[in-house]
Design an enzyme around this catalytic site. Sequence first.
Site, PDB file in Angstrom:
ATOM      1  CG  ASN A   1      32.014 -33.787  10.396  1.00 20.69           C
ATOM      2  OD1 ASN A   1      31.483 -34.894  10.423  1.00 20.69           O
ATOM      3  ND2 ASN A   1      32.810 -33.355  11.361  1.00 20.69           N
TER       4      ASN A   1
ATOM      5  CG  HIS B   1      39.443 -39.270  15.115  1.00 18.33           C
ATOM      6  ND1 HIS B   1      38.229 -39.507  15.713  1.00 18.33           N
ATOM      7  CD2 HIS B   1      39.368 -38.016  14.591  1.00 18.33           C
ATOM      8  CE1 HIS B   1      37.455 -38.446  15.554  1.00 18.33           C
ATOM      9  NE2 HIS B   1      38.119 -37.529  14.891  1.00 18.33           N
TER      10      HIS B   1
ATOM     11  CE  LYS C   1      36.485 -31.568  11.889  1.00 20.50           C
ATOM     12  NZ  LYS C   1      37.193 -31.785  13.185  1.00 20.50           N
TER      13      LYS C   1
END
Length: 446
Positions: free
Chosen positions: A148, A193, A125
Amino acid sequence: MTEANKADPWRNISNVVVVGLGITGLSVVNFLSSRSNELDIKVIDTRAEPPGREQLSSSVELYSGGWNLDWLLNADLIVLSPGIALATPEIQQALKNGCKVIGDIELFAWHVDKPVIAITGSNGKSTVTDLTGVIAKACGVNVGVGGNIGVPALDLLQNDHDLYVLELSSFQLETTSSLHTAASAFLNLSEDHMDRYDSMEDYRQAKLRIFDNANCCVVNTCDAATYPSKELGLELVEFGLHSSAQYGVVVDQDKEYLAVNGVPLVSIEELSLVGRHNVANALVCLALLEQVGVDYRQGFDALKSYNGLTHRCQVVADKKGIKWINDSKATNVASTAAALAGLNCKGTLYLLVGGEGKGADFSELGEHLSAINVKLCCFGKDGNQFLPLHSSAELFDTIGDVIEALTPSLRRNDMVMLSPACASFDQFKNFMARGEAFTELAQRYA
């Protein structure tokens, strides 16, 4: 959103608590302070010495080293940093008390008045976000790139951009509900995560929030997990590494090309980017830009010359026929696997892996490692978890120990690559600091 609608979220809000300082928290405080003198802004950070505290205005009260539940329960609005989960007990208490909890991207959504492109995914990304911005700029678009990656989204609003391109993490999407996008892309899904989510499906659902209020959804034909539910009836645009995808790859006279609707546009061998994953990334950029009316053909030279982000498959030294590659941004298994798939190493690959594993299963890497001539160098807190993956695996304490040990064995055509498949927090402030440490060592020992 109309100006009238944008005013609605601020009704009856006077007490705002920003939870988590750092770069994002500071951007929130600065944005709120510039917006109104009437807001009472406080900051909570559970760290005893939160980063950015020296830049915080003396007029903003800071509570550090723990939680101030009284502040939370009396807040009209809590702006939560991405690193803090909504499931945190103190945040849950505030929610049950009726307090509104959002993140910086939701705050951005309340105020942005130009088209937005948003990008998420387990891997790639940052590259897609950066490259989309590079191509748009080459096409003459006044574009703001951040989220981000790089510049916090709220800081982008200080300039009057005509287009915003945002990288959004699952953490950011958890606290975002009203971001309207001209186009959103979900690149891929792989395990990451798992220390924060109960399951892969929970992680996926957080990512899928990027399609809420999206005019167009860009999805990966090679990854069914990126597709929203058919019942939602959303407009989809597909990309993939095959000729049948709307944005795909075709072969013409024995050469592979990036193609749109089967029409060859750019020869893949002309791209500076390495690896099949980056071919897919380039296709996504074209798909996103077309949705906002940018004539990406004007940016083909920029696309061809783009050689990637710092810390992402970045060649930091190339001497005596030995390449040193900084892929510190590979913080999960899939990212390291993608890097390995894109390599062409004629000698031995010295692969540095390890760090904070985040509860991941590293066994998938074993198959990739078995197909190449590799010496596996493991380091950090969870370095021992990589030892069963390859017969060559050896455990070290630090990256410095690895480099010192392997350097005498290096020969022409060998490659030394840091692609850790782990987070950096066991030994470094972030993946950038880890990459910079590797780069310094590489340039010294090369």
